[in-house]
Design a protein around this motif. Structure first.
Motif, PDB file in Angstrom:
ATOM      1  N   TYR A 195      35.707  51.012  53.923  1.00  0.00           N
ATOM      2  CA  TYR A 195      35.531  49.727  53.244  1.00  0.00           C
ATOM      3  C   TYR A 195      35.983  48.573  54.146  1.00  0.00           C
ATOM      4  O   TYR A 195      35.285  47.559  54.269  1.00  0.00           O
ATOM      5  N   LEU A 196      37.154  48.714  54.765  1.00  0.00           N
ATOM      6  CA  LEU A 196      37.647  47.660  55.654  1.00  0.00           C
ATOM      7  C   LEU A 196      36.660  47.411  56.795  1.00  0.00           C
ATOM      8  O   LEU A 196      36.342  46.260  57.112  1.00  0.00           O
ATOM      9  N   ASP A 197      36.212  48.488  57.430  1.00  0.00           N
ATOM     10  CA  ASP A 197      35.305  48.359  58.568  1.00  0.00           C
ATOM     11  C   ASP A 197      33.983  47.714  58.168  1.00  0.00           C
ATOM     12  O   ASP A 197      33.412  46.911  58.920  1.00  0.00           O
ATOM     13  N   THR A 198      33.478  48.064  56.997  1.00  0.00           N
ATOM     14  CA  THR A 198      32.131  47.659  56.592  1.00  0.00           C
ATOM     15  C   THR A 198      32.095  46.319  55.870  1.00  0.00           C
ATOM     16  O   THR A 198      31.219  45.479  56.127  1.00  0.00           O
ATOM     17  N   TYR A 199      33.050  46.107  54.969  1.00  0.00           N
ATOM     18  CA  TYR A 199      32.992  44.930  54.090  1.00  0.00           C
ATOM     19  C   TYR A 199      34.213  44.016  54.174  1.00  0.00           C
ATOM     20  O   TYR A 199      34.194  42.905  53.643  1.00  0.00           O
ATOM     21  N   GLY A 200      35.295  44.505  54.785  1.00  0.00           N
ATOM     22  CA  GLY A 200      36.573  43.813  54.694  1.00  0.00           C
ATOM     23  C   GLY A 200      36.560  42.350  55.088  1.00  0.00           C
ATOM     24  O   GLY A 200      37.044  41.487  54.352  1.00  0.00           O
ATOM     25  N   LYS A 201      36.017  42.045  56.257  1.00  0.00           N
ATOM     26  CA  LYS A 201      36.050  40.665  56.765  1.00  0.00           C
ATOM     27  C   LYS A 201      35.380  39.695  55.798  1.00  0.00           C
ATOM     28  O   LYS A 201      35.967  38.670  55.416  1.00  0.00           O
ATOM     29  N   ASP A 202      34.174  40.000  55.370  1.00  0.00           N
ATOM     30  CA  ASP A 202      33.420  39.092  54.496  1.00  0.00           C
ATOM     31  C   ASP A 202      33.990  39.073  53.076  1.00  0.00           C
ATOM     32  O   ASP A 202      34.079  38.013  52.446  1.00  0.00           O
ATOM     33  N   ASP A 203      34.373  40.238  52.572  1.00  0.00           N
ATOM     34  CA  ASP A 203      34.878  40.298  51.200  1.00  0.00           C
ATOM     35  C   ASP A 203      36.182  39.533  51.045  1.00  0.00           C
ATOM     36  O   ASP A 203      36.408  38.853  50.032  1.00  0.00           O
ATOM     37  N   TYR A 204      37.059  39.634  52.036  1.00  0.00           N
ATOM     38  CA  TYR A 204      38.324  38.900  51.947  1.00  0.00           C
ATOM     39  C   TYR A 204      38.127  37.404  52.161  1.00  0.00           C
ATOM     40  O   TYR A 204      38.871  36.590  51.612  1.00  0.00           O
ATOM     41  N   GLU A 205      37.120  37.037  52.931  1.00  0.00           N
ATOM     42  CA  GLU A 205      36.802  35.620  53.076  1.00  0.00           C
ATOM     43  C   GLU A 205      36.397  35.040  51.722  1.00  0.00           C
ATOM     44  O   GLU A 205      36.857  33.954  51.325  1.00  0.00           O
ATOM     45  N   GLU A 206      35.562  35.772  51.017  1.00  0.00           N
ATOM     46  CA  GLU A 206      35.123  35.324  49.696  1.00  0.00           C
ATOM     47  C   GLU A 206      36.286  35.284  48.709  1.00  0.00           C
ATOM     48  O   GLU A 206      36.424  34.339  47.920  1.00  0.00           O
ATOM     49  N   LEU A 207      37.144  36.305  48.758  1.00  0.00           N
ATOM     50  CA  LEU A 207      38.304  36.333  47.864  1.00  0.00           C
ATOM     51  C   LEU A 207      39.223  35.147  48.119  1.00  0.00           C
ATOM     52  O   LEU A 207      39.667  34.473  47.172  1.00  0.00           O
ATOM     53  N   ILE A 208      39.529  34.893  49.379  1.00  0.00           N
ATOM     54  CA  ILE A 208      40.456  33.804  49.706  1.00  0.00           C
ATOM     55  C   ILE A 208      39.888  32.461  49.267  1.00  0.00           C
ATOM     56  O   ILE A 208      40.615  31.593  48.773  1.00  0.00           O
ATOM     57  N   ASN A 209      38.586  32.285  49.433  1.00  0.00           N
ATOM     58  CA  ASN A 209      37.964  31.041  48.968  1.00  0.00           C
ATOM     59  C   ASN A 209      38.138  30.877  47.455  1.00  0.00           C
ATOM     60  O   ASN A 209      38.489  29.788  46.969  1.00  0.00           O
ATOM     61  N   LYS A 210      37.890  31.937  46.710  1.00  0.00           N
ATOM     62  CA  LYS A 210      38.074  31.877  45.248  1.00  0.00           C
ATOM     63  C   LYS A 210      39.535  31.675  44.893  1.00  0.00           C
ATOM     64  O   LYS A 210      39.869  30.883  43.988  1.00  0.00           O
ATOM     65  N   SER A 211      40.397  32.378  45.587  1.00  0.00           N
ATOM     66  CA  SER A 211      41.832  32.285  45.319  1.00  0.00           C
ATOM     67  C   SER A 211      42.345  30.864  45.502  1.00  0.00           C
ATOM     68  O   SER A 211      43.088  30.338  44.659  1.00  0.00           O
TER      69      SER A 211
END
Length: 477
Positions: free
Chosen positions: A271-287
């Motif tokens: 999950y980290l390798d495949t989606y981590g960078k983009d998914d956490y970017e989206e989370l931080i923006n929402k947060s």
């Protein structure tokens, strides 16, 4: 007579409540595995994938095939020399690291607010300990990682230290600038163990705190805390050549490792390798967006990084994991009551402390989830969370008479709190929160400690090591 299943019933009942999980585990009740088709298959078949070591599924204790391959991929993700799956949690990794890095009688520097497994390791490995003084922000009611001054002060007071055990981040998700200090400590010959239990996701996105995975000699990560992995699933990263580590990992690991946990650990890395960078970017923006909205309500305040320096007289280097909310109530209000309020509104927080709560967010939190948090705070009647806890945190480290391992086999007795001044503690006395021991095994109980214990009892706060107003002390008269 029909047999009952109380644990299973309550677990099913809790699941039926459909609470918003802002606590561990990082898979958020299985939602995290639904990111893609392979994850969905894992969830759908989970009850049928419980298996033992059969061909061609390899063996965790002697990996030669797919487990070996999965662990090599893990080492590559974290840029570590070697990596291991842990199915007995970070606690087993901490113990394996301590037994590999140190010999009996070695002296080690340890943060005062380290995890309980570290204290257990001090006893089991028979280590001498020099504690690093805790740093507490009285204004905010949170404890902080030690600064460089505290670390080097403890180093200067040591006789012949062999290593240091640090926590990064702490339970609040607070990190600090420690890279140069670690490098310096390694240069002078200290082994460095980093308990990074709450930071398995660090470094995958530049807006998250830095990962120290390649820096410590031993780095332990609780994948299950923040990543889509099952509870008890963790990683041990090793960056030094030590043939003993394999033996100790096997010693602290069940001979019947769960393939469900191991498979989830493999998925968490994927999950980290495949989606981590983009998914956490989206989370931080929402947060960040919803943090501003919630703070504008004027009822609670979610900490920002700039707040850390503000309350620490210019100390810098502290950072807050943006995937975690540290929610502070105004003075005069109670964090434990706020946790109950959230729970009554189907929001499960991770923990409470005197002035607030900690919420663990994840990339699997939707806009609707943040809206629920916002509306729950909006509807909060502040009268229902009033009543500040009158607790002052204790910073001083008591005088040590015995090492923790020396105390382990000594006889003890229970003594009234008021009569314990000058006596030696058999067990640690730990108030929760903040989880920092007032006294550790082998330390002398002072008048100030007695007063602090009395304050916790009067304020009806949880304090481990005290029963019926009595403390267990050494019977060495």
């Amino acid at each position: 007579m029909k047999k009952e299943v109380p644990l299973l019933k309550e677990l099913l009942k809790y699941n039926d409540e459909e609470n918003l999980l802002l606590s561990m585990p990082g898979n958020k009740g299985g939602i995290g595995f639904a990111r893609d088709e392979i994850g969905k298959k894992f969830v759908d078949r989970m009850g049928f994938l419980d298996i033992t070591e059969v061909d061609p599924l390899d063996n965790l204790h002697y990996p030669e095939g797919i487990i070996k391959e999965a662990q090599e991929l893990l080492a590559k993700t974290y840029k570590a020399k070697k990596a291991y799956f842990l199915v007995n949690g970070t606690s087993s990794g901490n113990l394996a690291a301590m037994f590999s890095a140190f010999d009996e009688g070695d002296e080690v520097l340890v943060e005062r607010n380290c995890h309980k497994s570290i204290y257990n390791g001090l006893i089991m490995r028979k280590l001498k300990v020099k504690y690093i003084e805790p740093i507490i922000d009285d204004e905010l009611g949170v404890f902080l990682p030690p600064d460089k001054e505290s670390i080097y002060k403890a180093l200067g007071q040591s006789s012949e230290p062999k290593g240091i055990i640090l926590t990064y981040p702490n339970y609040f998700g607070i990190t600090y600038d420690i890279e140069d200090t670690i490098c310096n400590l390694k240069e002078i010959g200290l082994k460095v163990i980093l308990d990074c239990a709450h930071g398995a996701h660090f470094g995958i996105n530049k807006r998250l705190p830095k990962s120290l995975a390649s820096l410590g000699d031993y780095v332990i990560l609780s994948a299950h805390k923040t990543l889509p992995a099952l509870t008890q699933g963790a990683y041990l990263l090793v960056n030094e050549d030590n043939s003993m580590i394999d033996f100790y990992i096997k010693s602290f690991t069940t001979t019947s490792p769960s393939y469900l946990i191991m498979a989830s650990l493999d998925y968490a890395r994927y999950y980290l390798d495949t989606y981590g960078k983009d998914d956490y970017e989206e989370l931080i923006n929402k947060s960040e967006k919803w943090k501003k909205k919630i703070n504008k309500l004027g009822k609670v305040y979610i900490l920002r990084e700039s707040d850390m320096d503000k309350h620490q007289n210019g100390m810098d280097g502290y950072k807050i994991d943006p995937s975690r909310y540290i929610v502070i109530l105004p003075k005069g209000y109670n964090g434990h009551k706020f946790l109950d309020y959230l729970r009554n509104n189907k929001i499960q927080a991770e923990m409470s402390f005197s002035r607030g709560v900690v919420l663990i967010l994840s990339p699997f939190n939707t806009e609707e989830d943040f809206k629920i948090i916002y509306e729950t705070v909006l509807n909060l009647d502040m009268k229902n969370v009033s009543g500040e806890t009158d607790i002052k945190y204790f910073r001083d480290i008591p005088v040590k008479r015995f090492e923790p391992y020396e105390v382990f086999r000594l006889k003890s007795k229970w003594c009234e709190i008021e009569r314990c001044e000058g006596l030696v503690a058999k067990e640690a006395i730990i108030p929760y929160p903040p989880g920092i021991p007032l006294v550790c095994p082998g330390e002398i109980i002072s008048k100030d400690i007695i007063a602090m214990v009395r304050d916790y009892i009067i304020n009806k706060k949880s304090i481990i090591g005290v029963k019926n107003n009595k403390i267990q002390i050494l019977d060495i008269s």
